[in-house]
Design a protein around this motif. Structure first.
Motif, PDB file in Angstrom:
ATOM      1  N   LEU A 100      17.284  39.771  17.691  1.00  0.00           N
ATOM      2  CA  LEU A 100      18.349  39.029  18.454  1.00  0.00           C
ATOM      3  C   LEU A 100      17.402  38.014  19.038  1.00  0.00           C
ATOM      4  CD1 LEU A 100      21.042  38.530  19.177  1.00  0.00           C
ATOM      5  CD2 LEU A 100      20.999  40.008  20.996  1.00  0.00           C
ATOM      6  N   PHE A 101      17.161  36.784  18.576  1.00  0.00           N
ATOM      7  CA  PHE A 101      16.185  35.799  19.108  1.00  0.00           C
ATOM      8  C   PHE A 101      17.104  35.003  20.416  1.00  0.00           C
ATOM      9  CE2 PHE A 101      14.126  34.605  15.201  1.00  0.00           C
ATOM     10  CZ  PHE A 101      13.158  35.635  14.993  1.00  0.00           C
ATOM     11  N   PHE A 102      18.411  34.952  20.148  1.00  0.00           N
ATOM     12  CA  PHE A 102      19.286  34.391  21.261  1.00  0.00           C
ATOM     13  C   PHE A 102      20.613  34.813  21.097  1.00  0.00           C
ATOM     14  CE2 PHE A 102      22.050  31.193  22.936  1.00  0.00           C
ATOM     15  CZ  PHE A 102      21.769  31.193  24.072  1.00  0.00           C
ATOM     16  N   TYR A 139      18.540  32.502  27.393  1.00  0.00           N
ATOM     17  CA  TYR A 139      17.811  31.161  27.157  1.00  0.00           C
ATOM     18  C   TYR A 139      16.139  31.367  27.765  1.00  0.00           C
ATOM     19  CZ  TYR A 139      21.865  28.406  26.567  1.00  0.00           C
ATOM     20  OH  TYR A 139      22.984  27.879  25.835  1.00  0.00           O
ATOM     21  N   ASP A 140      16.162  32.172  28.842  1.00  0.00           N
ATOM     22  CA  ASP A 140      14.950  32.415  29.470  1.00  0.00           C
ATOM     23  C   ASP A 140      14.112  33.817  28.877  1.00  0.00           C
ATOM     24  OD1 ASP A 140      16.536  34.307  30.658  1.00  0.00           O
ATOM     25  OD2 ASP A 140      16.080  34.158  32.553  1.00  0.00           O
ATOM     26  N   GLY A 141      14.769  34.136  27.804  1.00  0.00           N
ATOM     27  CA  GLY A 141      14.075  35.408  27.136  1.00  0.00           C
ATOM     28  C   GLY A 141      14.349  36.781  27.796  1.00  0.00           C
ATOM     29  N   PHE A 194      24.520  33.919  30.585  1.00  0.00           N
ATOM     30  CA  PHE A 194      23.754  32.635  29.985  1.00  0.00           C
ATOM     31  C   PHE A 194      23.473  31.451  30.600  1.00  0.00           C
ATOM     32  CE2 PHE A 194      25.443  35.470  26.473  1.00  0.00           C
ATOM     33  CZ  PHE A 194      24.038  35.546  25.471  1.00  0.00           C
ATOM     34  N   ASN A 195      24.521  31.078  31.572  1.00  0.00           N
ATOM     35  CA  ASN A 195      24.229  29.872  32.037  1.00  0.00           C
ATOM     36  C   ASN A 195      23.011  30.188  33.227  1.00  0.00           C
ATOM     37  OD1 ASN A 195      25.973  28.185  30.981  1.00  0.00           O
ATOM     38  ND2 ASN A 195      27.678  28.798  32.417  1.00  0.00           N
ATOM     39  N   PHE A 288       8.493  30.663  19.485  1.00  0.00           N
ATOM     40  CA  PHE A 288       8.177  29.163  19.290  1.00  0.00           C
ATOM     41  C   PHE A 288       9.525  28.285  19.625  1.00  0.00           C
ATOM     42  CE2 PHE A 288       7.589  25.221  17.355  1.00  0.00           C
ATOM     43  CZ  PHE A 288       6.398  24.947  17.808  1.00  0.00           C
ATOM     44  N   ASP A 289      10.571  28.755  18.912  1.00  0.00           N
ATOM     45  CA  ASP A 289      11.956  28.067  19.343  1.00  0.00           C
ATOM     46  C   ASP A 289      12.315  28.131  20.846  1.00  0.00           C
ATOM     47  OD1 ASP A 289      14.220  26.721  18.234  1.00  0.00           O
ATOM     48  OD2 ASP A 289      15.172  28.341  19.005  1.00  0.00           O
ATOM     49  N   MET A 290      11.717  29.261  21.551  1.00  0.00           N
ATOM     50  CA  MET A 290      11.964  29.337  23.059  1.00  0.00           C
ATOM     51  C   MET A 290      11.194  28.320  23.741  1.00  0.00           C
ATOM     52  SD  MET A 290      11.705  32.747  25.319  1.00  0.00           S
ATOM     53  CE  MET A 290      11.577  32.763  27.122  1.00  0.00           C
TER      54      MET A 290
END
Length: 346
Positions: A100-102, A139-141, A194-195, A288-290
């Protein structure tokens, strides 16, 4: 939920030595804008009944969802998520793994289920033991895990934490799982979570980019270790096959058979190394996307920010050049049709 802006292209790894038998999951239900990509192919609409294999990446749009089904489990992927199917070998055993990348997902293991796949996020891995739970990757991992039934082991790089029914944990990116809470005492507003994960990056870009760089360096080191194992195994295989041929020429068939068996064992070790390299390379895509989203989110990057991102980019491009190649899904499927329980043509 805030819609994520994805930058760059997500590329999927392929090896010439792709196994003829591939782990796959079936698309059980789709709602809204859900797409998938395999290898370096184009993004296509995901339809009910499709079978997805290791290396397939799924994206869900705003207000969209998809459910995946296998004999032993079901996975529900929520809106604005990026999810990848993968696999790896541990102690000689093949293990399915989902990344789950995001975004957000729910997992449910059948009561009679025997297969227990692994769930990966940017921060942790989850080892499942007959369970139902929910996972969010920010978003911040950072990662948030909420247990409904059963138990799950939350693993970091150095430590692990066991969650039981009704428990949860939140693990910041680059840190270890240490504390858990009672889910009933903590109301989760996912949009707010998430925000908050997005806001936490602002002003801390250098900290996050440095953590990502450390993670990339670790991935690169592991890939090199598997390359060494593969090279040694292939060289050993050549020696054993030569001895086999010499034994056959002398008419010693029992001895030749023994060498053949040993050659098969070391060949398997080389193949396992390839699969594990693919697993590591796939995990680098979301990382890398992050990094790219963090860097491009800065209006005027500082020299230090630019320097760190360039180091990340060099490592990722090296992985991409060596291990990420275009491939032919149809050819893989034709091979897989020869084995029971593999990909079905669609």
């Amino acid at each position: 939920m805030t819609k994520r802006v994805f930058t760059g292209f997500i590329i999927v790894l392929f090896f010439a030595l792709t196994p003829a038998f591939l782990f796959s999951v079936e698309v059980d239900w789709v709602s809204g804008n859900v797409t998938y990509s395999h290898l370096k192919g184009e993004w296509k609409d995901l339809d009910i009944g499709m079978n997805l294999a290791a290396g397939d990446i799924i994206k869900t749009g705003m207000g969209s969802e998809v459910s995946l089904r296998e004999v032993d489990f079901e996975i529900y992927i929520q809106e604005n998520s990026t999810f990848t199917i993968s696999e790896k070998y541990e102690d000689g055993d093949r293990k399915s793994s989902f990344m789950l990348f995001f975004g957000r997902m729910k997992f449910k293991l059948a009561r009679s289920g025997k297969k227990e796949p692994e769930i990966q996020t940017q921060t942790i891995s989850l080892t499942i033991r007959g369970t139902e739970f929910e996972v969010g990757s920010g978003y911040d991992g950072s990662t948030l895990v909420l247990m409904s039934e059963g138990s799950v082991t939350v693993k970091g790089d150095k430590s692990e934490l066991v969650l039981m029914q009704g428990e949860g944990t939140e693990v910041p990116f680059g840190e270890e799982p240490t504390e858990k809470f009672e889910v009933i005492t903590k109301v989760i507003d996912w949009d707010k979570w998430f925000n908050t994960s997005q806001e936490s990056i602002k002003g801390n870009e250098i900290v996050f980019l440095n953590k990502i760089l450390v993670r990339f360096q670790a991935i690169d080191a592991k890939i090199k270790d598997f390359e060494r194992i593969r090279a040694v195994s292939l060289k050993e295989k050549e020696v054993l096959l030569k001895k086999r041929d010499e034994s056959k020429e002398k008419g010693n068939m029992d001895e030749a058979s023994g060498y053949s068996k040993k050659a098969g064992e070391v060949s398997k070790k080389a193949f396992h190394s390839i699969v594990n390299i693919r697993f590591l390379a796939l995990s680098s895509i979301g990382l890398f996307d992050m990094a790219e989203n963090i860097y491009k989110g800065v209006e005027k990057p500082s020299g230090e920010q630019k320097d760190i991102f360039e180091k990340i980019d060099v490592i990722y491009k090296d992985i991409e050049d060596k291990y990420i190649r275009a491939g032919d899904r149809e050819r893989i499927e034709q091979k897989a049709k020869k084995k029971k329980g593999c990909l079905k043509p669609y």
